[in-house]
Design an enzyme around this catalytic site. Structure first.
Site, short mmCIF file in Angstrom:
data_model
loop_
_atom_site.label_atom_id
_atom_site.label_comp_id
_atom_site.label_asym_id
_atom_site.label_seq_id
_atom_site.Cartn_x
_atom_site.Cartn_y
_atom_site.Cartn_z
N THR A 112 -21.26 18.55 18.16
CA THR A 112 -21.94 17.49 17.40
C THR A 112 -23.03 18.07 16.48
O THR A 112 -23.51 17.37 15.59
CB THR A 112 -22.63 16.49 18.34
N ASP A 143 -29.20 35.99 18.32
CA ASP A 143 -28.33 37.10 18.72
C ASP A 143 -28.73 38.40 18.05
O ASP A 143 -28.74 39.46 18.68
CB ASP A 143 -26.86 36.78 18.36
N ARG A 167 -28.28 23.68 20.47
CA ARG A 167 -27.47 22.90 19.55
C ARG A 167 -26.09 22.70 20.16
O ARG A 167 -25.40 23.67 20.46
CB ARG A 167 -27.37 23.66 18.23
N ASP A 220 -26.52 34.67 13.35
CA ASP A 220 -27.29 34.01 14.41
C ASP A 220 -28.58 34.80 14.64
O ASP A 220 -28.54 35.94 15.14
CB ASP A 220 -26.45 33.94 15.68
N1 URA Z 1 -29.18 29.30 13.49
C1 URA Z 1 -28.99 30.61 13.22
O1 URA Z 1 -29.41 31.48 13.99
N2 URA Z 1 -28.35 30.96 12.11
C2 URA Z 1 -27.90 30.06 11.22
O2 URA Z 1 -27.33 30.43 10.19
C3 URA Z 1 -28.11 28.69 11.51
C4 URA Z 1 -28.76 28.34 12.65
#
Ligand code: URA
Length: 213
Positions: free
Chosen positions: A112, A207, A108, A204
């Site tokens: 953007t 992560d 991502r 995330d």
């Molecule tokens: N990707 C993620 O890992 N967490 C989010 O909250 C949104 C996209």
């Protein structure tokens, strides 16, 4: 309990909700997060495959011959959206070890929020298969919709999207772009924040799963 509309299914099972709460907690360790995701993916796999067609075959138990149910053999492809999709995929493979596996790499763009493709490797003959696309977080829906676009271009026609958490924005985006693709999730959260994270969410997913932050 399972809450369903024609496009979205929320698998509201107590075990899933309990495990998801632990995953959401910010101090949950990487090891626990990964284990819980694997456990939840078993329960989600159960739901996403609940209408697989069955046939029967004659078998002999130690006591009798019976005509017993067996999967009709619709071929399946599991497609992981890298990298967080792998956490869901591995658990589903525990239950469906014969599924073929593919990977779509999309990152991502942080400014953007649009998806950029960096990897695409999927099984041949997608047109014959039930294709289950997995990504724990359906956030903006941009990368999920883009991944499904790519899979349709590669021949897939029977697609389901499986995630752990969804934002309303992502569900709407998927419904608009791919009304033929049902979405199955463990929870529908409140909203996205300005960075495109799901709130309250769990942070995330990649992560937290891989311990990279
Ligand atoms: N990707 C993620 O890992 N967490 C989010 O909250 C949104 C996209």
């Amino acid at each position: 309990m399972t809450l369903a509309t024609d496009h979205l299914t929320i698998v509201d099972h107590p075990l899933i909700q309990h495990k998801l709460t632990i995953m959401r907690e910010k101090d949950t360790s990487t090891a626990s997060f990964r284990r819980l995701l694997r456990e939840i993916s078993h329960l989600l796999a159960y739901e996403v495959t609940r209408d697989l067609p069955l046939t029967t075959k004659v078998i002999e138990t130690p006591l009798a011959e019976i005509e017993a149910p067996t999967l009709a053999g619709k071929k399946m492809a599991l497609i992981s959206i890298l990298r967080a999709g792998n956490g869901l995929m591995e658990g589903i493979l525990d239950l469906i070890p014969a599924a073929r596996v593919g990977f779509v790499g999309l990152y991502r763009d942080e400014e953007t929020l649009q998806p950029v493709q960096y990897y695409f490797k999927v099984p041949e003959t997608l047109e014959d298969r039930l294709v289950i696309v997995v990504d724990p977080m359906l956030a903006t829906g941009n990368s999920s919709a883009a991944a499904v676009d790519l899979l349709k271009k590669a021949g897939a026609t029977d697609i389901r999207f499986l995630c752990l958490l969804a934002a309303p924005e992502g569900v709407e985006r998927m419904k608009a772009a791919h009304p033929d693709v049902p979405v199955v999730t463990a929870a529908l959260d409140e909203r996205l924040n300005e960075q495109g994270y799901i709130v309250p969410g769990l942070g995330d997913a990649g992560d937290r799963m891989f311990g990279t932050r």
